[in-house]
Design a protein around this motif. Structure first.
Motif, PDB file in Angstrom:
ATOM      1  N   MET A 134       0.841  -1.208   0.000  1.00 27.79           N
ATOM      2  CA  MET A 134       0.000   0.000   0.000  1.00 27.79           C
ATOM      3  C   MET A 134       0.873   1.255   0.000  1.00 27.79           C
ATOM      4  O   MET A 134       1.973   1.237   0.516  1.00 27.79           O
ATOM      5  CB  MET A 134      -0.915   0.003   1.226  1.00 27.79           C
ATOM      6  CG  MET A 134      -2.103   0.960   1.065  1.00 27.79           C
ATOM      7  SD  MET A 134      -3.157   0.971   2.534  1.00 27.79           S
ATOM      8  CE  MET A 134      -3.730  -0.734   2.556  1.00 27.79           C
ATOM      9  N   GLN A 135       0.342   2.334  -0.584  1.00 22.19           N
ATOM     10  CA  GLN A 135       1.150   3.549  -0.704  1.00 22.19           C
ATOM     11  C   GLN A 135       1.450   4.160   0.659  1.00 22.19           C
ATOM     12  O   GLN A 135       0.590   4.188   1.540  1.00 22.19           O
ATOM     13  CB  GLN A 135       0.406   4.553  -1.585  1.00 22.19           C
ATOM     14  CG  GLN A 135       1.348   5.435  -2.359  1.00 22.19           C
ATOM     15  CD  GLN A 135       2.244   4.639  -3.283  1.00 22.19           C
ATOM     16  OE1 GLN A 135       1.764   3.789  -4.022  1.00 22.19           O
ATOM     17  NE2 GLN A 135       3.541   4.886  -3.221  1.00 22.19           N
ATOM     18  N   LEU A 136       2.667   4.647   0.808  1.00 23.37           N
ATOM     19  CA  LEU A 136       3.169   5.103   2.097  1.00 23.37           C
ATOM     20  C   LEU A 136       3.370   6.618   2.085  1.00 23.37           C
ATOM     21  O   LEU A 136       3.990   7.167   1.183  1.00 23.37           O
ATOM     22  CB  LEU A 136       4.515   4.405   2.337  1.00 23.37           C
ATOM     23  CG  LEU A 136       5.027   4.256   3.756  1.00 23.37           C
ATOM     24  CD1 LEU A 136       4.019   3.546   4.642  1.00 23.37           C
ATOM     25  CD2 LEU A 136       6.328   3.441   3.720  1.00 23.37           C
ATOM     26  N   PHE A 137       2.836   7.288   3.117  1.00 21.97           N
ATOM     27  CA  PHE A 137       3.012   8.735   3.251  1.00 21.97           C
ATOM     28  C   PHE A 137       3.626   9.041   4.609  1.00 21.97           C
ATOM     29  O   PHE A 137       3.755   8.161   5.461  1.00 21.97           O
ATOM     30  CB  PHE A 137       1.670   9.455   3.074  1.00 21.97           C
ATOM     31  CG  PHE A 137       1.127   9.283   1.688  1.00 21.97           C
ATOM     32  CD1 PHE A 137       1.475  10.172   0.680  1.00 21.97           C
ATOM     33  CD2 PHE A 137       0.295   8.201   1.376  1.00 21.97           C
ATOM     34  CE1 PHE A 137       0.999   9.994  -0.613  1.00 21.97           C
ATOM     35  CE2 PHE A 137      -0.171   8.020   0.087  1.00 21.97           C
ATOM     36  CZ  PHE A 137       0.172   8.916  -0.912  1.00 21.97           C
ATOM     37  N   PHE A 138       3.981  10.317   4.787  1.00 21.61           N
ATOM     38  CA  PHE A 138       4.564  10.734   6.059  1.00 21.61           C
ATOM     39  C   PHE A 138       3.789  11.918   6.592  1.00 21.61           C
ATOM     40  O   PHE A 138       3.368  12.801   5.834  1.00 21.61           O
ATOM     41  CB  PHE A 138       6.036  11.145   5.871  1.00 21.61           C
ATOM     42  CG  PHE A 138       6.615  11.785   7.091  1.00 21.61           C
ATOM     43  CD1 PHE A 138       7.086  11.007   8.143  1.00 21.61           C
ATOM     44  CD2 PHE A 138       6.665  13.169   7.222  1.00 21.61           C
ATOM     45  CE1 PHE A 138       7.601  11.588   9.292  1.00 21.61           C
ATOM     46  CE2 PHE A 138       7.180  13.764   8.369  1.00 21.61           C
ATOM     47  CZ  PHE A 138       7.638  12.967   9.400  1.00 21.61           C
ATOM     48  N   SER A 139       3.595  11.957   7.907  1.00 21.50           N
ATOM     49  CA  SER A 139       2.974  13.127   8.524  1.00 21.50           C
ATOM     50  C   SER A 139       3.562  13.391   9.903  1.00 21.50           C
ATOM     51  O   SER A 139       3.792  12.464  10.686  1.00 21.50           O
ATOM     52  CB  SER A 139       1.455  12.922   8.655  1.00 21.50           C
ATOM     53  OG  SER A 139       0.915  13.999   9.412  1.00 21.50           O
ATOM     54  N   ALA A 140       3.799  14.664  10.171  1.00 25.01           N
ATOM     55  CA  ALA A 140       4.248  15.056  11.510  1.00 25.01           C
ATOM     56  C   ALA A 140       3.083  15.662  12.286  1.00 25.01           C
ATOM     57  O   ALA A 140       3.254  16.127  13.413  1.00 25.01           O
ATOM     58  CB  ALA A 140       5.383  16.073  11.398  1.00 25.01           C
ATOM     59  N   HIS A 141       1.892  15.673  11.710  1.00 29.48           N
ATOM     60  CA  HIS A 141       0.724  16.300  12.341  1.00 29.48           C
ATOM     61  C   HIS A 141      -0.401  15.265  12.437  1.00 29.48           C
ATOM     62  O   HIS A 141      -1.156  15.034  11.489  1.00 29.48           O
ATOM     63  CB  HIS A 141       0.284  17.511  11.497  1.00 29.48           C
ATOM     64  CG  HIS A 141      -0.876  18.256  12.108  1.00 29.48           C
ATOM     65  ND1 HIS A 141      -1.446  19.343  11.512  1.00 29.48           N
ATOM     66  CD2 HIS A 141      -1.570  18.064  13.262  1.00 29.48           C
ATOM     67  CE1 HIS A 141      -2.447  19.783  12.258  1.00 29.48           C
ATOM     68  NE2 HIS A 141      -2.536  19.025  13.320  1.00 29.48           N
ATOM     69  N   ILE A 142      -0.456  14.633  13.610  1.00 31.48           N
ATOM     70  CA  ILE A 142      -1.421  13.552  13.807  1.00 31.48           C
ATOM     71  C   ILE A 142      -2.237  13.858  15.043  1.00 31.48           C
ATOM     72  O   ILE A 142      -1.679  14.148  16.117  1.00 31.48           O
ATOM     73  CB  ILE A 142      -0.668  12.209  13.961  1.00 31.48           C
ATOM     74  CG1 ILE A 142       0.058  11.887  12.643  1.00 31.48           C
ATOM     75  CG2 ILE A 142      -1.631  11.080  14.323  1.00 31.48           C
ATOM     76  CD1 ILE A 142       1.144  10.870  12.768  1.00 31.48           C
ATOM     77  N   GLU A 143      -3.574  13.838  14.893  1.00 36.74           N
ATOM     78  CA  GLU A 143      -4.435  14.043  16.060  1.00 36.74           C
ATOM     79  C   GLU A 143      -5.162  12.739  16.377  1.00 36.74           C
ATOM     80  O   GLU A 143      -4.844  11.707  15.796  1.00 36.74           O
ATOM     81  CB  GLU A 143      -5.384  15.213  15.788  1.00 36.74           C
ATOM     82  CG  GLU A 143      -4.576  16.514  15.677  1.00 36.74           C
ATOM     83  CD  GLU A 143      -5.456  17.752  15.504  1.00 36.74           C
ATOM     84  OE1 GLU A 143      -6.690  17.607  15.484  1.00 36.74           O
ATOM     85  OE2 GLU A 143      -4.887  18.856  15.389  1.00 36.74           O
ATOM     86  N   GLU A 144      -6.123  12.818  17.282  1.00 34.31           N
ATOM     87  CA  GLU A 144      -6.687  11.566  17.808  1.00 34.31           C
ATOM     88  C   GLU A 144      -7.230  10.647  16.703  1.00 34.31           C
ATOM     89  O   GLU A 144      -6.915   9.465  16.661  1.00 34.31           O
ATOM     90  CB  GLU A 144      -7.784  11.884  18.836  1.00 34.31           C
ATOM     91  CG  GLU A 144      -8.115  10.671  19.685  1.00 34.31           C
ATOM     92  CD  GLU A 144      -9.160  10.999  20.743  1.00 34.31           C
ATOM     93  OE1 GLU A 144      -9.356  12.203  21.013  1.00 34.31           O
ATOM     94  OE2 GLU A 144      -9.791  10.071  21.265  1.00 34.31           O
TER      95      GLU A 144
END
Lengths: 230, 230
Positions: free
Chosen positions: A1-11
């Motif tokens: 599956m396609q992989l992304f990155f995030s530094a902004h994650i909420e609940e």
């Protein structure tokens, strides 16, 4: 599956920044599609795309999968930036693939460069992380002067004369959760007085094999050698 | 003293080609100056410049110094060229610094590239040799099809499933004058049938640590790991 990155994650929600949103669009992902997101701190998050706007996207969190650190050691590299940015950047990319936990750039007497583009390095780190199937982003510290670095316990890879040991002799067998700090000088090496001061303050001279390595080759050499001690 | 390279050496005379002659002029060397010349086969020759023309120079030989091979093993890397030339080129440069004796490029099912510019690689090799203080140029072979390579004894670094050993397990302790042949696949790895055939014909699967490495990182990883077995 396609992989992304995030530094902004909420609940319940992951937010993608402009770069990752663009990447999402290039891959023709659309609302309702499932993707995976790395947070660079050990989480792999299964998500469903909720909405994509011009410069941002919101993903609904389906499941969080936590991964432990893969390596039984923590490698902190201290290195003088090379004159050519690209040489430092590829070393950084490759070292992450092989295993790097933290990097600090140093300014030395012979440094011809005292600036690094940390934003660019962060993007390289995210890309290398995705490519190599890892879960932890390395910490990137701003450049600092050599005198500001704690010398005690540092493995000092210099090219001057004097007794040196190999990385294997100094680090094998690895202690549990060993913290390994290695310092590599600029193209013209450390000055004799820098070497003398570091050693007097508790740094340990280390050699990196029998050839004379370029600064960036030396950085990657250390990452590979340490990975072989496991 | 300034270092040059020549592949054309006669009894009393070294001839520099156009590239090295240009380099000589850039350094403002003139008739009567002393320089040193590498032949890439273990000789370091002390010379005096006899004449410099537009595209060539003749140097008078003062003394020949022969150096033995530095490494107790011979590393022959077989690798599929990467899509981007520069990635292969930097791997090649760095591998020479660390230790590489011969390279053969291979064409595989998933290869997107079946050509290499060996002239350019030769220039990179000369430059890396001078930079790293070594005396032996690696042999650069033209590209060949995977099926033409002798599989027996080859260490096959593939990313597919199956039992694998580490380079250290397979090569340590090093036999005297060990010949170590390692093969690395293209960006999309070898095909399952290629892997199966190579192993059936006597290749030995090897793993390169716990991360997924890019093709060019894998090549350099091997050079570094082998240098650490000495």
């Amino acid at each position: 599956m396609q992989l992304f990155f995030s530094a902004h994650i909420e609940e319940n929600t992951v937010f993608l920044d402009a770069d990752e949103t663009r990447h999402c669009k290039v891959l023709r992902k659309t609302e309702g599609d499932q993707v995976q997101v790395l947070d660079g701190k050990g989480l792999l998050i299964d998500c469903r795309i909720h909405s994509i706007r011009k410069d941002s996207a919101e993903l609904e969190i389906i499941a969080r999968n936590r991964y432990p650190r893969q390596r039984p050691y923590y490698f902190h590299l201290y290195i003088a930036p090379t004159k050519q940015n690209e040489r430092m950047e590829w070393m950084f990319e490759k070292a992450i693939e092989v295993g790097l936990d933290e990097i600090t750039f140093i300014e030395t007497e012979h440094s011809e460069k005292a600036r690094v583009n940390t934003g660019r390095l962060e993007r390289i780190a995210v890309s290398a992380l995705k490519q190599s199937g890892q879960y932890y982003l390395p910490k990137i510290n701003p450049i600092c002067k050599l005198g500001q670095v704690e010398a005690k316990g540092m493995l000092l890879a210099h090219c001057g004369p004097g007794e040196k040991k190999s990385l294997r002799e100094l680090c094998y067998p690895l202690a549990d959760n060993a913290l390994i700090r290695i310092m590599i000088g600029p193209e013209g090496d450390f000055s004799p007085s820098e070497i003398e001061r570091m050693i007097r303050q508790g740094a340990q001279p280390v050699h990196l094999g029998s050839s004379r390595l370029r600064t960036e080759t030396a950085g990657l050499y250390c990452a590979v050698m340490l990975s072989g001690l496991v």
